[in-house]
Design a protein around this motif. Structure first.
Motif, PDB file in Angstrom:
ATOM      1  N   TYR A 152      11.523 -18.783 -18.928  1.00 31.98           N
ATOM      2  CA  TYR A 152      10.807 -17.665 -19.537  1.00 31.98           C
ATOM      3  C   TYR A 152      10.790 -17.676 -21.070  1.00 31.98           C
ATOM      4  O   TYR A 152      10.024 -16.912 -21.663  1.00 31.98           O
ATOM      5  CB  TYR A 152      11.403 -16.344 -19.053  1.00 31.98           C
ATOM      6  CG  TYR A 152      11.305 -16.158 -17.555  1.00 31.98           C
ATOM      7  CD1 TYR A 152      10.067 -16.128 -16.920  1.00 31.98           C
ATOM      8  CD2 TYR A 152      12.443 -16.030 -16.766  1.00 31.98           C
ATOM      9  CE1 TYR A 152       9.968 -15.965 -15.546  1.00 31.98           C
ATOM     10  CE2 TYR A 152      12.353 -15.863 -15.391  1.00 31.98           C
ATOM     11  CZ  TYR A 152      11.112 -15.835 -14.790  1.00 31.98           C
ATOM     12  OH  TYR A 152      11.023 -15.676 -13.438  1.00 31.98           O
ATOM     13  N   TYR A 154      12.907 -16.580 -23.318  1.00 33.60           N
ATOM     14  CA  TYR A 154      13.708 -15.578 -24.034  1.00 33.60           C
ATOM     15  C   TYR A 154      15.178 -15.988 -24.044  1.00 33.60           C
ATOM     16  O   TYR A 154      15.704 -16.485 -23.039  1.00 33.60           O
ATOM     17  CB  TYR A 154      13.581 -14.207 -23.371  1.00 33.60           C
ATOM     18  CG  TYR A 154      12.210 -13.607 -23.453  1.00 33.60           C
ATOM     19  CD1 TYR A 154      11.808 -12.880 -24.575  1.00 33.60           C
ATOM     20  CD2 TYR A 154      11.297 -13.751 -22.410  1.00 33.60           C
ATOM     21  CE1 TYR A 154      10.543 -12.326 -24.652  1.00 33.60           C
ATOM     22  CE2 TYR A 154      10.020 -13.196 -22.484  1.00 33.60           C
ATOM     23  CZ  TYR A 154       9.658 -12.490 -23.602  1.00 33.60           C
ATOM     24  OH  TYR A 154       8.399 -11.942 -23.674  1.00 33.60           O
ATOM     25  N   ALA A 168       6.190  -9.232 -17.246  1.00 34.58           N
ATOM     26  CA  ALA A 168       4.824  -8.896 -16.811  1.00 34.58           C
ATOM     27  C   ALA A 168       4.452  -9.586 -15.505  1.00 34.58           C
ATOM     28  O   ALA A 168       3.618 -10.482 -15.458  1.00 34.58           O
ATOM     29  CB  ALA A 168       3.816  -9.268 -17.914  1.00 34.58           C
ATOM     30  N   ARG A 187       4.189 -14.806 -13.901  1.00 32.41           N
ATOM     31  CA  ARG A 187       4.903 -14.121 -14.962  1.00 32.41           C
ATOM     32  C   ARG A 187       4.493 -14.687 -16.311  1.00 32.41           C
ATOM     33  O   ARG A 187       3.831 -15.718 -16.387  1.00 32.41           O
ATOM     34  CB  ARG A 187       6.416 -14.230 -14.758  1.00 32.41           C
ATOM     35  CG  ARG A 187       6.913 -13.241 -13.702  1.00 32.41           C
ATOM     36  CD  ARG A 187       8.396 -13.267 -13.537  1.00 32.41           C
ATOM     37  NE  ARG A 187       8.855 -12.084 -12.794  1.00 32.41           N
ATOM     38  CZ  ARG A 187      10.057 -11.940 -12.320  1.00 32.41           C
ATOM     39  NH1 ARG A 187      10.962 -12.887 -12.494  1.00 32.41           N
ATOM     40  NH2 ARG A 187      10.396 -10.843 -11.664  1.00 32.41           N
ATOM     41  N   ARG A 188       4.890 -13.971 -17.348  1.00 29.33           N
ATOM     42  CA  ARG A 188       4.468 -14.330 -18.698  1.00 29.33           C
ATOM     43  C   ARG A 188       5.645 -14.904 -19.484  1.00 29.33           C
ATOM     44  O   ARG A 188       6.688 -14.273 -19.611  1.00 29.33           O
ATOM     45  CB  ARG A 188       3.914 -13.091 -19.414  1.00 29.33           C
ATOM     46  CG  ARG A 188       3.164 -13.395 -20.691  1.00 29.33           C
ATOM     47  CD  ARG A 188       1.904 -14.173 -20.440  1.00 29.33           C
ATOM     48  NE  ARG A 188       0.999 -13.505 -19.523  1.00 29.33           N
ATOM     49  CZ  ARG A 188      -0.111 -14.050 -19.076  1.00 29.33           C
ATOM     50  NH1 ARG A 188      -0.432 -15.276 -19.441  1.00 29.33           N
ATOM     51  NH2 ARG A 188      -0.898 -13.377 -18.256  1.00 29.33           N
ATOM     52  N   HIS A 189       5.490 -16.125 -19.964  1.00 32.10           N
ATOM     53  CA  HIS A 189       6.467 -16.758 -20.833  1.00 32.10           C
ATOM     54  C   HIS A 189       6.453 -16.079 -22.201  1.00 32.10           C
ATOM     55  O   HIS A 189       5.474 -15.421 -22.570  1.00 32.10           O
ATOM     56  CB  HIS A 189       6.116 -18.247 -20.972  1.00 32.10           C
ATOM     57  CG  HIS A 189       7.134 -19.077 -21.666  1.00 32.10           C
ATOM     58  ND1 HIS A 189       7.131 -19.264 -23.030  1.00 32.10           N
ATOM     59  CD2 HIS A 189       8.199 -19.792 -21.198  1.00 32.10           C
ATOM     60  CE1 HIS A 189       8.135 -20.052 -23.371  1.00 32.10           C
ATOM     61  NE2 HIS A 189       8.798 -20.388 -22.279  1.00 32.10           N
ATOM     62  N   LYS A 190       7.533 -16.213 -22.951  1.00 37.06           N
ATOM     63  CA  LYS A 190       7.600 -15.602 -24.277  1.00 37.06           C
ATOM     64  C   LYS A 190       6.441 -16.063 -25.158  1.00 37.06           C
ATOM     65  O   LYS A 190       5.919 -15.292 -25.977  1.00 37.06           O
ATOM     66  CB  LYS A 190       8.938 -15.947 -24.938  1.00 37.06           C
ATOM     67  CG  LYS A 190       9.107 -15.346 -26.326  1.00 37.06           C
ATOM     68  CD  LYS A 190      10.436 -15.762 -26.948  1.00 37.06           C
ATOM     69  CE  LYS A 190      10.558 -15.206 -28.362  1.00 37.06           C
ATOM     70  NZ  LYS A 190      11.835 -15.616 -29.001  1.00 37.06           N
ATOM     71  N   SER A 191       6.000 -17.314 -24.976  1.00 39.23           N
ATOM     72  CA  SER A 191       4.904 -17.855 -25.773  1.00 39.23           C
ATOM     73  C   SER A 191       3.549 -17.278 -25.390  1.00 39.23           C
ATOM     74  O   SER A 191       2.573 -17.475 -26.100  1.00 39.23           O
ATOM     75  CB  SER A 191       4.859 -19.379 -25.625  1.00 39.23           C
ATOM     76  OG  SER A 191       4.560 -19.735 -24.276  1.00 39.23           O
ATOM     77  N   GLY A 192       3.493 -16.577 -24.250  1.00 40.96           N
ATOM     78  CA  GLY A 192       2.238 -16.006 -23.791  1.00 40.96           C
ATOM     79  C   GLY A 192       1.604 -16.766 -22.645  1.00 40.96           C
ATOM     80  O   GLY A 192       0.700 -16.261 -21.977  1.00 40.96           O
ATOM     81  N   ARG A 193       2.074 -17.997 -22.392  1.00 40.61           N
ATOM     82  CA  ARG A 193       1.473 -18.761 -21.298  1.00 40.61           C
ATOM     83  C   ARG A 193       1.951 -18.224 -19.944  1.00 40.61           C
ATOM     84  O   ARG A 193       3.003 -17.578 -19.844  1.00 40.61           O
ATOM     85  CB  ARG A 193       1.812 -20.246 -21.424  1.00 40.61           C
ATOM     86  CG  ARG A 193       3.268 -20.587 -21.286  1.00 40.61           C
ATOM     87  CD  ARG A 193       3.485 -22.087 -21.410  1.00 40.61           C
ATOM     88  NE  ARG A 193       4.891 -22.429 -21.411  1.00 40.61           N
ATOM     89  CZ  ARG A 193       5.604 -22.616 -20.308  1.00 40.61           C
ATOM     90  NH1 ARG A 193       5.029 -22.485 -19.108  1.00 40.61           N
ATOM     91  NH2 ARG A 193       6.882 -22.941 -20.378  1.00 40.61           N
ATOM     92  N   GLU A 194       1.183 -18.514 -18.941  1.00 34.94           N
ATOM     93  CA  GLU A 194       1.469 -18.020 -17.592  1.00 34.94           C
ATOM     94  C   GLU A 194       2.346 -19.022 -16.843  1.00 34.94           C
ATOM     95  O   GLU A 194       2.125 -20.228 -16.904  1.00 34.94           O
ATOM     96  CB  GLU A 194       0.163 -17.803 -16.837  1.00 34.94           C
ATOM     97  CG  GLU A 194       0.305 -17.200 -15.462  1.00 34.94           C
ATOM     98  CD  GLU A 194      -1.047 -17.033 -14.790  1.00 34.94           C
ATOM     99  OE1 GLU A 194      -1.500 -18.001 -14.146  1.00 34.94           O
ATOM    100  OE2 GLU A 194      -1.659 -15.958 -14.930  1.00 34.94           O
TER     101      GLU A 194
END
Length: 464
Positions: A152, A154, A168, A187-194
């Motif tokens: 993820y 984080y 998310a 789910r959403r990675h910290k970078s915004g990618r799925e």
């Protein structure tokens, strides 16, 4: 072994050993070797040779061990850490006391074993490559391991105390209706990618008053790449199946097609003799349409062995004109106006395969017409030339492409048209054709609404 008794006073040692054994406590009178069972309690006479060294070695090997020293009252050691048993002593009373000490030492040994196991388990959980997340009853994160950081993005500091909604989640697929069933989530990675993860939750059974303690453990396995490979495999299977069908049908298509092309050529010769310009144009269009069918069949039967384009150094006007003539009936049926912003005089001369490029343009224009038919009913086509490339743009003022579909428009068999209206191969074949020319296809939102598709072909030496 429960109690180890080491004393040079044979009488005192024997009486204490007998009292302990009457109470069911196992005793030993010799120092244990490296592989022997270690005692819970040691009773060591200060007269025993190098007793302090022996005591130190035993304590280092068995840190849970309880120790007592036996000494005469006159020679009582001062400041000794282990408590003293002074001679003479009541063996029965001392045995009763040592029995209780064995219970305490046994509990301490089990506590140390459990603590060591917990520490090892904690290290294992923290270093696991799978994402392991602990949540309290309010769905806040109370445990976050290294695998969760990798999946993820984080850090532990960023995640602890944050709600799980930080990621998310969006449901993809659930297995079973049990609380501990597997669930596939986006789910959403910290970078915004799925990222796509397979999540399994295990719930603890704790009193409801412990609201801040661990309520459930969540194990997430990143299956993003696996799902992408599965989609590619499924597409490959469908393409292979379609290739087998196309190979079976190609013979039935090519035989009548050969006759059509022969008669269109005969018609062209007659039109030229009669100098009928309109009939000549119709004959050329028939021949081009026949060639398009033949090319399409070749492509459908050769997914894995796509040939190189037959490049010609000629004007784009032929491909553009043919494409517009072929889609005009479709535009009229949909009430769409085609706006041709390309003049034959300004059409650049570039290296390209007119038939295959025309095929790509027809696919894009057909999509644009269908989109504009439900929107503003206008489609534009234009050409732009730069030092490095030639661009062909097709605009429509339809409703545009939904955001969730933009990444899939070039996938084979993906279509949003109703059943029977589209195969989902048009844009996929178009991309293959343009890539075979060394170019690329890009799809953008059109300013003012709708969609813009841009072909970019490289300019080679001699192009103008």
């Amino acid at each position: 072994m429960a109690v180890l008794i080491l004393s040079a006073d044979e009488g005192a040692a024997t009486s204490l050993s007998s009292a302990l054994e009457r109470q069911g406590v196992q005793t030993s009178r010799s120092v244990p070797g490296e592989c022997d069972e270690l005692p819970l309690v040691v009773v060591l006479d200060v007269e025993w040779p190098a007793y302090d060294v022996v005591l130190g070695e035993l304590s280092s090997r068995a840190p849970w061990m309880r120790a007592y020293l036996i000494a005469d009252r006159v020679s009582d050691p001062i400041g000794r850490f282990p408590p003293l048993i002074c001679k003479p002593f009541d063996a029965a009373a001392v045995a009763e006391m040592l029995e209780r000490e064995c219970e305490v030492a046994s509990l301490e040994r089990r506590r140390r074993v459990l603590a060591a196991n917990a520490e090892e388990l904690g290290l294992l959980l923290r270093s696991s490559l799978e994402a392991i997340v602990g949540l309290d009853r309010s769905e806040k994160i109370v445990f976050w391991n290294r695998g969760a950081e990798q999946v993820y993005g984080y850090s532990e500091i960023e995640a602890l105390g944050a709600p799980i909604s930080l990621l998310a989640s969006e449901l993809v697929h659930a297995e079973g209706d049990r609380p501990n069933g597997n669930t596939e989530l986006k789910r959403r990675h910290k970078s915004g990618r799925e990222v796509v993860v397979l999540v399994s939750r295990s719930y603890t059974e704790q009193p409801r008053t412990e609201a801040r303690s661990l309520h459930c453990a969540e194990v997430s396995l990143d299956v993003t790449q696996r799902r992408a490979l599965e989609r590619e495999l499924e597409h490959s299977k469908r393409l292979a199946h379609l290739g087998r069908i196309a190979a079976t049908l190609s013979h039935e298509i090519n035989n009548p097609l050969a006759a059509i092309r022969s008669y269109s050529n005969w018609l062209l010769q007659r039109a030229r003799k009669s100098r009928d310009d309109e009939l000549i144009e119709v004959s050329n269009d028939l021949d081009s349409a026949s060639e398009r069918i033949a090319t399409f069949v070749d492509q459908m039967t050769g997914f894995a062995r796509r040939g190189s384009p037959r490049l010609e150094h000629t004007s784009l006007s032929h491909s553009l004109g043919l494409s517009l003539r072929m889609v005009r009936p479709r535009a009229e049926a949909n009430g769409v106006t085609l706006v041709d912003e390309v003049s034959s005089e300004s059409s650049p001369v570039v290296w390209h395969d007119p038939t295959r490029l025309g095929h790509a343009l027809i696919n894009v224009l057909s999509n644009a017409i269908d989109a504009a038919g439900t929107g503003g009913h206008r489609v534009w086509i234009r050409v732009a030339l730069s030092d490095a490339s030639v661009s062909i743009e097709v605009d429509d003022n339809g409703h545009g492409i939904p955001a969730e579909h933009k990444e899939r428009v070039f996938e084979p068999f993906f279509t949003t048209k109703r059943f029977g209206r589209g195969t989902g191969l048009g844009l996929w074949l178009t991309e293959q054709i343009i890539q075979d020319h060394g170019g690329q296809v890009v799809i953008h939102d059109r300013p003012g609404g709708g969609t813009r598709v841009r072909f970019t072909l490289p300019v080679r030496e001699g192009d103008a």
